[in-house]
Motif scaffolding. Structure first.
Motif, PDB file in Angstrom:
ATOM      1  N   TYR A   1       0.817  -1.214   0.000  1.00  0.00           N
ATOM      2  CA  TYR A   1       0.000   0.000   0.000  1.00  0.00           C
ATOM      3  C   TYR A   1       0.846   1.257   0.000  1.00  0.00           C
ATOM      4  O   TYR A   1       1.905   1.306   0.631  1.00  0.00           O
TER       5      TYR A   1
ATOM      6  N   HIS B   1      -1.423   1.578  -7.155  1.00  0.00           N
ATOM      7  CA  HIS B   1      -1.432   0.248  -6.544  1.00  0.00           C
ATOM      8  C   HIS B   1      -1.852  -0.804  -7.580  1.00  0.00           C
ATOM      9  O   HIS B   1      -1.182  -1.831  -7.743  1.00  0.00           O
TER      10      HIS B   1
ATOM     11  N   LEU C   1      -9.698  -1.073  -4.262  1.00  0.00           N
ATOM     12  CA  LEU C   1      -8.591  -0.382  -3.595  1.00  0.00           C
ATOM     13  C   LEU C   1      -8.922   1.067  -3.271  1.00  0.00           C
ATOM     14  O   LEU C   1      -8.469   1.597  -2.252  1.00  0.00           O
TER      15      LEU C   1
ATOM     16  N   GLU D   1     -10.483   0.984  -0.002  1.00  0.00           N
ATOM     17  CA  GLU D   1      -9.482   0.716   1.035  1.00  0.00           C
ATOM     18  C   GLU D   1      -8.642   1.955   1.326  1.00  0.00           C
ATOM     19  O   GLU D   1      -8.353   2.261   2.487  1.00  0.00           O
ATOM     20  N   TYR D   2      -8.239   2.667   0.282  1.00  0.00           N
ATOM     21  CA  TYR D   2      -7.428   3.873   0.490  1.00  0.00           C
ATOM     22  C   TYR D   2      -8.226   4.970   1.202  1.00  0.00           C
ATOM     23  O   TYR D   2      -7.665   5.763   1.939  1.00  0.00           O
TER      24      TYR D   2
ATOM     25  N   ARG E   1      -7.553   4.061   4.679  1.00  0.00           N
ATOM     26  CA  ARG E   1      -6.131   4.102   5.041  1.00  0.00           C
ATOM     27  C   ARG E   1      -5.561   5.508   5.086  1.00  0.00           C
ATOM     28  O   ARG E   1      -4.702   5.807   5.903  1.00  0.00           O
TER      29      ARG E   1
END
Length: 177
Positions: free
Chosen positions: A10, A142, A167, A170-171, A174
């Motif tokens: 990541y 990514h 993703l 997810e980011y 994060r």
């Protein structure tokens, strides 16, 4: 492990508007450099575009993300079959460093560092102006790097668009800024 660094897949923010993402790739460094700089190889994981190896030279990157994986996955609304970006080489130290302009951001630097029979690729994308762009760019790098890893290891990559959408979510969790 012979001092080899295995980076987290990541990307991370190293400054509020600067993303850093790394991958440990099979070498040699000249092979990875070719995948960064040669249009026919770069088009297999990121974008096509002939690049003169000279600081100040301009070139156009051409993305055709639907062609990078089979199947490509479901393209999200707002994304076209093709995307083009005018760019310029701003720093060059073959086969260790390439820096280029990148649209309305502060540019992207690619650094290669040999680590035994592997190569550590570090990408730093500078001055990403807003959160929406940051999330798209993070998921994009990514996903594209996962495709590069698949190409270099003779594996089949996951469908690009499905991975990018996953993703991006997810980011969002994060990269709390």
């Amino acid at each position: 492990m012979n001092g080899t660094v295995t980076p987290d897949a990541y990307g991370t923010l190293i400054e509020p508007t600067t993303l850093k993402i790394q991958r440990l790739l099979p070498g040699p460094i000249e092979r990875v450099w070719a995948y960064l700089t040669e249009s026919d190889l770069r088009s297999q994981w990121l974008a096509a575009g002939q690049m003169e190896m000279k600081v100040g030279s301009t070139f156009e990157l051409v993305w055709r993300n639907d062609e990078l994986t089979d199947p490509p996955g479901t393209r999200p609304p707002g994304h076209s079959e093709e995307h083009r970006l005018e760019s310029q080489v701003t720093e060059l130290d073959p086969p260790h460093k390439l820096a280029i302009t990148w649209g309305g951001t502060g540019g992207v630097a690619f650094e290669l560092e040999p680590q035994g029979d592997k190569v550590l690729l570090t990408i730093v994308h500078h001055r990403i102006s807003d959160r929406s762009t940051l999330l798209g760019v993070s998921a994009g790098w990514h996903t594209h790097l996962d495709i590069l890893v698949a190409r270099l290891t003779d594996q089949k990559p996951e469908p690009l668009w499905d991975e990018w959408v996953r993703l991006k979510v997810e980011y969002e969790q994060r990269l709390q800024v």
